[in-house]
Design a protein around this motif. Sequence first.
Motif, PDB file in Angstrom:
ATOM      1  N   ILE A  14       0.839  -1.198   0.000  1.00  0.00           N
ATOM      2  CA  ILE A  14       0.000   0.000   0.000  1.00  0.00           C
ATOM      3  C   ILE A  14       0.873   1.246   0.000  1.00  0.00           C
ATOM      4  O   ILE A  14       1.840   1.348   0.756  1.00  0.00           O
ATOM      5  N   GLN A  16       1.228   4.955   1.030  1.00  0.00           N
ATOM      6  CA  GLN A  16       0.673   5.864   2.039  1.00  0.00           C
ATOM      7  C   GLN A  16       1.153   7.273   1.738  1.00  0.00           C
ATOM      8  O   GLN A  16       2.348   7.557   1.774  1.00  0.00           O
ATOM      9  N   TYR A  20      -0.510   9.121   9.519  1.00  0.00           N
ATOM     10  CA  TYR A  20      -1.718   8.839  10.290  1.00  0.00           C
ATOM     11  C   TYR A  20      -1.355   8.789  11.770  1.00  0.00           C
ATOM     12  O   TYR A  20      -0.182   8.588  12.115  1.00  0.00           O
ATOM     13  N   ASP A  24      -3.652   4.328  14.250  1.00  0.00           N
ATOM     14  CA  ASP A  24      -3.972   3.795  12.927  1.00  0.00           C
ATOM     15  C   ASP A  24      -2.744   3.173  12.262  1.00  0.00           C
ATOM     16  O   ASP A  24      -2.854   2.154  11.586  1.00  0.00           O
ATOM     17  N   LEU A  28      -2.255  -0.707  10.520  1.00  0.00           N
ATOM     18  CA  LEU A  28      -1.945  -0.729   9.091  1.00  0.00           C
ATOM     19  C   LEU A  28      -0.632  -1.472   8.837  1.00  0.00           C
ATOM     20  O   LEU A  28      -0.539  -2.309   7.924  1.00  0.00           O
ATOM     21  N   ALA A  58      -3.503   4.509   0.338  1.00  0.00           N
ATOM     22  CA  ALA A  58      -4.148   5.044   1.538  1.00  0.00           C
ATOM     23  C   ALA A  58      -3.777   6.516   1.614  1.00  0.00           C
ATOM     24  O   ALA A  58      -2.605   6.864   1.739  1.00  0.00           O
ATOM     25  N   THR A  59      -4.764   7.376   1.508  1.00  0.00           N
ATOM     26  CA  THR A  59      -4.482   8.804   1.404  1.00  0.00           C
ATOM     27  C   THR A  59      -5.382   9.582   2.349  1.00  0.00           C
ATOM     28  O   THR A  59      -6.167   9.002   3.113  1.00  0.00           O
ATOM     29  N   SER A  80      -8.196   4.337  -0.817  1.00  0.00           N
ATOM     30  CA  SER A  80      -8.983   4.526   0.402  1.00  0.00           C
ATOM     31  C   SER A  80      -8.638   5.883   0.995  1.00  0.00           C
ATOM     32  O   SER A  80      -7.486   6.151   1.332  1.00  0.00           O
ATOM     33  N   TYR A  82      -8.898   8.852   3.766  1.00  0.00           N
ATOM     34  CA  TYR A  82      -9.118   9.193   5.174  1.00  0.00           C
ATOM     35  C   TYR A  82      -9.721  10.598   5.181  1.00  0.00           C
ATOM     36  O   TYR A  82      -9.018  11.591   5.126  1.00  0.00           O
ATOM     37  N   LEU A 306     -11.270   3.568   7.295  1.00  0.00           N
ATOM     38  CA  LEU A 306     -10.280   3.433   6.230  1.00  0.00           C
ATOM     39  C   LEU A 306      -9.730   2.008   6.193  1.00  0.00           C
ATOM     40  O   LEU A 306      -9.644   1.379   5.137  1.00  0.00           O
ATOM     41  N   ARG A 307      -9.358   1.486   7.373  1.00  0.00           N
ATOM     42  CA  ARG A 307      -8.811   0.124   7.425  1.00  0.00           C
ATOM     43  C   ARG A 307      -9.864  -0.918   7.075  1.00  0.00           C
ATOM     44  O   ARG A 307      -9.585  -1.899   6.381  1.00  0.00           O
ATOM     45  N   LEU A 310     -10.186  -1.218   3.355  1.00  0.00           N
ATOM     46  CA  LEU A 310      -9.064  -1.962   2.781  1.00  0.00           C
ATOM     47  C   LEU A 310      -9.189  -3.450   3.080  1.00  0.00           C
ATOM     48  O   LEU A 310      -8.993  -4.298   2.199  1.00  0.00           O
TER      49      LEU A 310
END
Length: 324
Positions: A14, A16, A20, A24, A28, A58-59, A80, A82, A306-307, A310
């Motif tokens: 992923i 990133q 975060y 979190d 992750l 993941a943004t 995904s 946030y 978010l998680r 995913l």
Amino acid sequence: MTQSQILPQILPQILQTGPYPAWDQGPLDARFTMHRLFQADDRAAFMARHGPHIRAIATRGELGAGAAMIAACPQLEIISVYGVGTDAVDLDAARARGIRVTNTPDVLTGDVADLAVAMMLAQGRGVTGADRWVRDGSWAGRGAYPLQRRVWGKRAGILGLGRIGTAIARRLQGFDMQIAYGARTPHDDAPPDWQFVADPVALAAQSDVLFVALAASAATRHIVDAEVIGALGPDGMLVNISRAANVDEAALLDALEQRRLGGAALDVFEGEPALNPRFAALDNVLLQPHHGSATHETRHAMGQLLRDNLEAHFAGRPLISEVL
């Protein structure tokens, strides 16, 4: 022992885009192989190395994922976000490749609406200025703080009656405010005493306080322009808790400086956090650091969602809050 038990587990890789909270980041890191783009000294080299293996991005809402980033990840399956806003994600590029997109709506609605109302109250009643008046000795040395404006019973216009706009309107009812709203079409589920006004200029003209709660898009860019600001007038207040792009910032600054707009309360800015220095010189604007969702409770819930999105994707389950 089976072969699958002997072989190491291959975790989805992923990308990133930003940091975060620790609560979190830990989960992750445990579930995925996270590649932290925001820590890279050479972003181009980083993307060239890791992009071909990335299956998810993941943004955060303000960071998004542009066309170039998406193109650099040929194995990309899901983005995904946030946050609730997806205006910084190139949805057309994602749609063209069948890439899924999720965000974190609902969990932040109440907190953003709370801040919008708090900003209205603080700006309308001069709360921050009055605090300084007490602290710097002006109360003792100069007397009573200058009179401010009443808030209750005023006319509120809400530009964008989505989740957040609706939550704001419901809170304003407790202040006996008249509610009007702007949207593409009337909302069948809106209370009958909430007036639909299609034209933003007309909505501003009949509002004492205009709240901007629109999702940002190319169609809404600068929807609050000089004409809308002019219609709100020298006694009106603009409250923006959506995206900076929805407001023509240059026109807003001109109106505030020339006192053609009574005041503004803003949680979002172009180029934030390096906002235009003209704002700092004004005494008729309340400035906030884009923290509408910034409570412990909401940020925990956003990270979890978010998680969860995913996890659902890689487990082959339906997405929880899909945009695409």
